[in-house]
Enzyme design. Structure first.
Site, PDB file in Angstrom:
ATOM      1  N   ASN A   8      40.976 -21.530   6.068  1.00 19.55           N
ATOM      2  CA  ASN A   8      40.280 -22.730   5.615  1.00 19.55           C
ATOM      3  C   ASN A   8      41.100 -23.927   6.090  1.00 19.55           C
ATOM      4  OD1 ASN A   8      39.098 -24.831   4.244  1.00 19.55           O
ATOM      5  ND2 ASN A   8      39.740 -24.150   2.202  1.00 19.55           N
ATOM      6  N   TRP A   9      40.566 -24.621   7.083  1.00 19.07           N
ATOM      7  CA  TRP A   9      41.344 -25.719   7.676  1.00 19.07           C
ATOM      8  C   TRP A   9      41.283 -27.001   6.854  1.00 19.07           C
ATOM      9  CZ3 TRP A   9      39.515 -24.792  13.432  1.00 19.07           C
ATOM     10  CH2 TRP A   9      40.204 -23.673  13.929  1.00 19.07           C
ATOM     11  N   LYS A  10      40.457 -27.024   5.831  1.00 21.89           N
ATOM     12  CA  LYS A  10      40.333 -28.221   4.991  1.00 21.89           C
ATOM     13  C   LYS A  10      40.094 -29.444   5.892  1.00 21.89           C
ATOM     14  CE  LYS A  10      42.989 -25.796   1.534  1.00 21.89           C
ATOM     15  NZ  LYS A  10      43.936 -25.816   0.432  1.00 21.89           N
ATOM     16  N   HIS A  94      35.263 -24.238  -3.807  1.00 20.34           N
ATOM     17  CA  HIS A  94      36.726 -24.311  -3.634  1.00 20.34           C
ATOM     18  C   HIS A  94      37.304 -25.227  -4.705  1.00 20.34           C
ATOM     19  CE1 HIS A  94      40.650 -25.258  -1.973  1.00 20.34           C
ATOM     20  NE2 HIS A  94      40.536 -24.124  -1.308  1.00 20.34           N
ATOM     21  N   GLU A  96      39.354 -27.523  -4.606  1.00 17.50           N
ATOM     22  CA  GLU A  96      39.398 -28.946  -4.250  1.00 17.50           C
ATOM     23  C   GLU A  96      38.019 -29.592  -4.406  1.00 17.50           C
ATOM     24  OE1 GLU A  96      41.296 -28.167  -0.510  1.00 17.50           O
ATOM     25  OE2 GLU A  96      43.066 -27.547  -1.636  1.00 17.50           O
ATOM     26  N   GLU A 166      41.448 -17.818  -6.214  1.00 19.35           N
ATOM     27  CA  GLU A 166      42.466 -18.792  -5.837  1.00 19.35           C
ATOM     28  C   GLU A 166      42.939 -19.530  -7.089  1.00 19.35           C
ATOM     29  OE1 GLU A 166      42.220 -20.073  -1.414  1.00 19.35           O
ATOM     30  OE2 GLU A 166      41.005 -21.433  -2.591  1.00 19.35           O
ATOM     31  N   GLY A 172      48.698 -24.418  -2.033  1.00 19.83           N
ATOM     32  CA  GLY A 172      49.527 -25.425  -1.361  1.00 19.83           C
ATOM     33  C   GLY A 172      50.859 -25.687  -2.036  1.00 19.83           C
ATOM     34  N   SER A 212      48.955 -19.989  -1.175  1.00 21.59           N
ATOM     35  CA  SER A 212      50.286 -19.796  -0.596  1.00 21.59           C
ATOM     36  C   SER A 212      50.481 -18.422   0.051  1.00 21.59           C
ATOM     37  CB  SER A 212      51.371 -20.074  -1.651  1.00 21.59           C
ATOM     38  OG  SER A 212      51.247 -21.400  -2.133  1.00 21.59           O
ATOM     39  N   GLY A 233      45.203 -21.298   3.596  1.00 24.46           N
ATOM     40  CA  GLY A 233      45.240 -22.723   3.924  1.00 24.46           C
ATOM     41  C   GLY A 233      46.317 -22.993   4.955  1.00 24.46           C
ATOM     42  N   GLY A 234      47.481 -23.419   4.482  1.00 28.91           N
ATOM     43  CA  GLY A 234      48.568 -23.875   5.358  1.00 28.91           C
ATOM     44  C   GLY A 234      48.942 -22.908   6.479  1.00 28.91           C
TER      45      GLY A 234
HETATM   46  P1  13P Z   1      47.322 -22.584   0.857  1.00 30.80           P
HETATM   47  O1  13P Z   1      47.288 -21.291   1.622  1.00 30.80           O
HETATM   48  O2  13P Z   1      47.808 -23.746   1.681  1.00 30.80           O
HETATM   49  O3  13P Z   1      48.018 -22.447  -0.447  1.00 30.80           O
HETATM   50  O4  13P Z   1      45.787 -22.967   0.526  1.00 30.80           O
HETATM   51  C1  13P Z   1      44.991 -22.018  -0.071  1.00 30.80           C
HETATM   52  C2  13P Z   1      43.597 -22.477  -0.044  1.00 30.80           C
HETATM   53  O5  13P Z   1      43.218 -23.385  -0.760  1.00 30.80           O
HETATM   54  C3  13P Z   1      42.659 -21.818   0.884  1.00 30.80           C
HETATM   55  O6  13P Z   1      41.346 -22.141   0.589  1.00 30.80           O
END
Ligand code: 13P
Length: 255
Positions: A8-10, A94, A96, A166, A172, A212, A233-234
């Site tokens: 997920n590149w956000k 999600h 966010e 999640e 993050g 994470s 994510g990251g």
């Molecule tokens: P991280 O892997 O950066 O913690 O993000 C997780 C995430 O929100 C994937 O949708």
């Protein structure tokens, strides 16, 4: 059960950056055959990502969509617009979207129904906040989120669904959930989906862990039976780190 791992590149990557990532990732595809891999770019990079992925087994997902088919909804993106680029999956709910943009269970339900109607596979995100966890409410929160999204759906429409567990506090932060906690949440999700949508939906469900995840810890999650993949994510932002994560997952799955 085949692992499903999505990046997920956000709100990262221009179209050019997305294409460059894909060009580099697919050079390493042999390292992770056997894993179903998705990248989920921002809307503006969907076309370039789709073009760069042509001929590869890596699939395309979207990060969000409207619950409406079309109309006067300024700034929204319809499912049909996603499908035009070959999008097969869509991340819904999600944390966010829930916590920064105020999406509630009702909105997520409407989006999920629309995605299923349009033949898109939802990746339904669920997860508790730190406060809910401290108050011992993790299970009830997960069950509430699943119930709101899925209760009353026709069982045949819920087959093949993906749920991403999640925990909000793990996103993050570098502080992943313990593999045992992730497995317990995944088992709970499977049981609740089975109860709400029937045993077939429960048994075909795949549950990802997200929060994470990286190349070093992915194996500890996907080696546990209830966990069938990850939402990343990251560690999914650079082709080499994502490829390393996918290779580690593939290796664990083969054992
Ligand atoms: P991280 O892997 O950066 O913690 O993000 C997780 C995430 O929100 C994937 O949708």
């Amino acid at each position: 059960m085949k692992l499903i791992i999505a990046a997920n590149w956000k709100m990262h990557k221009t179209a050019a950056e997305a294409a460059s990532f894909c060009n580099q990732l697919i050079l390493q595809e042999k390292k992770f055959t056997g894993v179903e891999v998705l990248v989920c770019p921002p809307f503006t990079a969907l076309a370039a990502t789709a073009a760069a992925l042509e001929g590869s087994a890596v699939k395309l997902g979207a990060q969000n969509m409207s619950w409406e088919e079309k109309g006067a909804y300024t700034g929204e993106i319809a499912p049909r617009m996603l499908k035009e680029f070959g999008v097969s999956h869509v991340i819904l709910g999600h944390s966010e979207r829930r916590h920064i943009f105020g999406e509630d269970d009702t909105v997520i339900r409407k989006k999920l129904e629309r995605a299923l109607q349009e033949g898109l596979t939802p990746i339904l995100c669920i997860g508790e906040t730190e406060a809910e966890r401290s108050a011992g409410k993790t299970e009830s929160v997960l069950e509430r989120q699943l119930r709101a999204a899925l209760e009353g759906l026709a069982p045949e429409s819920a087959g093949g669904l993906v749920v991403a567990y999640e925990p909000v506090w793990a996103i993050g932060t570098g502080q992943a959930a313990s593999p045992d906690d992730a497995a317990a949440a995944a088992a709970l999700a499977r049981a609740v989906v089975g109860k709400l949508c029937g045993p077939e939906a429960g048994s075909t469900l795949r549950v990802q862990y997200g929060g994470s995840v990286n190349a070093d810890n992915i194996g500890s999650f996907v080696s546990l039976d209830p966990v069938n993949g990850a939402l990343v994510g990251g560690a999914g932002l650079e082709p080499d780190s994502f490829a390393a994560l996918l290779a580690a997952a593939a290796e664990t799955a083969e054992r």
